[in-house]
Design a protein around this motif. Structure first.
Motif, PDB file in Angstrom:
ATOM      1  N   VAL A  61       0.848  -1.213   0.000  1.00 17.14           N
ATOM      2  CA  VAL A  61       0.000   0.000   0.000  1.00 17.14           C
ATOM      3  C   VAL A  61       0.873   1.250   0.000  1.00 17.14           C
ATOM      4  N   ARG A  62       1.917   1.250   0.842  1.00 18.08           N
ATOM      5  CA  ARG A  62       2.826   2.414   0.869  1.00 18.08           C
ATOM      6  C   ARG A  62       3.505   2.597  -0.484  1.00 18.08           C
ATOM      7  N   ALA A  63       3.909   1.486  -1.096  1.00 18.95           N
ATOM      8  CA  ALA A  63       4.560   1.574  -2.406  1.00 18.95           C
ATOM      9  C   ALA A  63       3.595   2.114  -3.458  1.00 18.95           C
ATOM     10  N   TRP A  64       2.372   1.658  -3.417  1.00 19.27           N
ATOM     11  CA  TRP A  64       1.339   2.130  -4.362  1.00 19.27           C
ATOM     12  C   TRP A  64       1.149   3.642  -4.228  1.00 19.27           C
ATOM     13  N   ARG A  65       1.019   4.078  -2.960  1.00 25.34           N
ATOM     14  CA  ARG A  65       0.716   5.499  -2.726  1.00 25.34           C
ATOM     15  C   ARG A  65       1.883   6.412  -3.074  1.00 25.34           C
ATOM     16  N   SER A  66       3.104   5.921  -2.928  1.00 28.37           N
ATOM     17  CA  SER A  66       4.263   6.804  -3.131  1.00 28.37           C
ATOM     18  C   SER A  66       5.049   6.460  -4.395  1.00 28.37           C
ATOM     19  N   HIS A  67       4.440   5.683  -5.280  1.00 31.38           N
ATOM     20  CA  HIS A  67       5.173   5.238  -6.459  1.00 31.38           C
ATOM     21  C   HIS A  67       5.613   6.404  -7.342  1.00 31.38           C
ATOM     22  N   ASP A  68       4.825   7.481  -7.327  1.00 28.87           N
ATOM     23  CA  ASP A  68       5.199   8.643  -8.160  1.00 28.87           C
ATOM     24  C   ASP A  68       6.480   9.301  -7.644  1.00 28.87           C
ATOM     25  N   LYS A  69       6.853   9.006  -6.374  1.00 31.71           N
ATOM     26  CA  LYS A  69       8.104   9.555  -5.822  1.00 31.71           C
ATOM     27  C   LYS A  69       9.281   8.603  -6.042  1.00 31.71           C
ATOM     28  N   PHE A  70       8.985   7.404  -6.506  1.00 33.72           N
ATOM     29  CA  PHE A  70      10.046   6.427  -6.769  1.00 33.72           C
ATOM     30  C   PHE A  70      10.783   6.855  -8.042  1.00 33.72           C
ATOM     31  N   GLU A  71      12.022   7.234  -7.862  1.00 33.06           N
ATOM     32  CA  GLU A  71      12.767   7.835  -8.983  1.00 33.06           C
ATOM     33  C   GLU A  71      13.638   6.832  -9.724  1.00 33.06           C
ATOM     34  N   GLY A  72      13.539   5.563  -9.345  1.00 33.96           N
ATOM     35  CA  GLY A  72      14.286   4.551 -10.075  1.00 33.96           C
ATOM     36  C   GLY A  72      15.773   4.535  -9.801  1.00 33.96           C
ATOM     37  N   ARG A  73      16.189   5.181  -8.675  1.00 32.67           N
ATOM     38  CA  ARG A  73      17.629   5.161  -8.361  1.00 32.67           C
ATOM     39  C   ARG A  73      18.076   3.760  -7.956  1.00 32.67           C
ATOM     40  N   SER A  74      17.117   2.948  -7.452  1.00 33.42           N
ATOM     41  CA  SER A  74      17.386   1.535  -7.177  1.00 33.42           C
ATOM     42  C   SER A  74      16.324   0.730  -7.918  1.00 33.42           C
ATOM     43  N   SER A  75      16.432  -0.587  -7.880  1.00 33.48           N
ATOM     44  CA  SER A  75      15.405  -1.405  -8.526  1.00 33.48           C
ATOM     45  C   SER A  75      14.120  -1.336  -7.701  1.00 33.48           C
ATOM     46  N   LEU A  76      13.000  -1.665  -8.349  1.00 30.38           N
ATOM     47  CA  LEU A  76      11.720  -1.706  -7.641  1.00 30.38           C
ATOM     48  C   LEU A  76      11.798  -2.697  -6.486  1.00 30.38           C
TER      49      LEU A  76
END
Length: 338
Positions: A45-60
């Motif tokens: 749920v946290r990943a879903w909500r903040s996915h737009d902040k995931f900048e791809g600096r590491s793998s998913l």
């Protein structure tokens, strides 16, 4: 809007791919089946909500493990260490046996293999994964401070590099290596405590025959036959009770007295904690047929049963394992067939 829905569906599917391995990680961290599943749900749920902040600096995958680690460390901040009965008390002689329950939060909980062991092609990797959810190893993990626990699981079980673990925990490689060294030392001190579990995957012929003999002995409640299958230092535990017994005489003595209502039971095979086990149903005097009594997890060593662990909270365990809450008796089945 169509594109957004498609993207959301793809993201949900992508996150879901990691559920089983994340559940395995959280289970090793927390020692609780239900807390692990809740922690993974919270992570996704946290990943879903903040996915737009995931900048791809590491793998998913690394990002999800970072979130899951933080969720687990928060849950562990209260300091509760889940345990087996032998981690808390001395073995009780049969003559002094008394069934004293402790709260659910005390106990290391069982887990179906399918919920924590992802399918992998590498047999060595699969073997490490199974070893690392066995009850004795799980109990040893619970003795480690939470961050040491995370380091050991990530490095030894999941084979992450020290630099990857350092990045995940926001620390240095030297700190990770030091934590791993301390964790290994603690586990080495605990080696040899508790029953051994030497189970091949799949079960070899000798182990399969041993389990078949066990089922015949248990369902027939044949204590002589059961004694022949038990190690001389076999242990029996029954969470939520803190009582535990050592040796065939006390184990079969208990089953013949306080446990006598389990005569004429039925066993259905399950896989739990990388070990063979059984769903134990005992006769239901009110409704007929059989009612859930325990999930048994067996530890085998040198051709005999070394550990016999009965988890009695059937209202929680049987649904978790996808097991029916009632078995028809043979007479009922014949009647229905006619």
């Amino acid at each position: 809007m169509g594109d957004g829905t498609a993207t959301a569906t793809d993201l949900g599917r992508e996150l879901e791919r990691y559920r089983v391995e994340l559940t395995g990680y959280c289970y090793r961290m927390l020692g609780s089946s239900f807390e692990a599943e809740d922690a993974v749900q919270d992570t996704l749920v946290r990943a879903w909500r903040s996915h737009d902040k995931f900048e791809g600096r590491s793998s998913l995958r690394s990002w999800l493990y970072r979130i899951a680690t933080n969720v687990c460390l928060d849950l562990l901040s209260a300091g509760n260490k889940r345990a087996r009965p032998m981690d808390l008390t001395e073995s009780t002689p049969l003559a002094q046996a008394a069934l004293a329950p402790r709260p659910d939060s005390t106990w290391l909980e069982p887990m179906p293999d399918g919920r924590v062991l992802p399918t992998v092609d590498d047999p060595a990797q699969a073997a490490v994964a199974k070893e690392s959810v066995r009850l004795a190893f799980m109990a040893a993990l619970q003795q480690l401070p939470p961050r040491q626990r995370a380091v050991l699981i990530l490095r030894e079980v999941l084979a992450w590099k020290a630099s990857e673990v350092a990045e995940l925990l926001g620390t240095t490689v030297a700190s990770v290596n030091s934590a791993l060294q301390r964790a290994r030392a603690t586990l080495a001190e605990r080696e040899g405590q508790g029953a051994r579990a030497e189970v091949s995957d799949p079960l070899d012929e000798e182990q399969q025959r041993l389990l078949e003999r066990y089922v015949r002995a248990f369902e027939g409640y044949d204590m002589t036959a059961l004694t022949a299958l038990l190690h001389e230092d076999a242990v029996m535990t029954m969470p939520p009770f803190d009582l535990w017994l050592t040796g065939p005489a006390d184990i079969t003595g208990f089953m013949s007295t306080l446990g006598a209502s389990c005569a004429d039971s039925r066993l259905l095979p399950v896989r739990a904690n990388g070990l063979p086990g059984f769903a134990h149903y005992k006769p239901d005097p009110d409704k007929g047929g059989f009612t859930p009594w325990a999930v048994q997890v067996l530890e085998i060593s040198e051709g005999r049963i070394a550990g016999f662990h009965c988890f009695l909270d059937t209202g929680r365990w049987f649904p978790l394992f996808g097991l029916p809450l009632h078995l028809e008796g043979e007479a009922d089945q014949v009647e229905q067939a006619q």
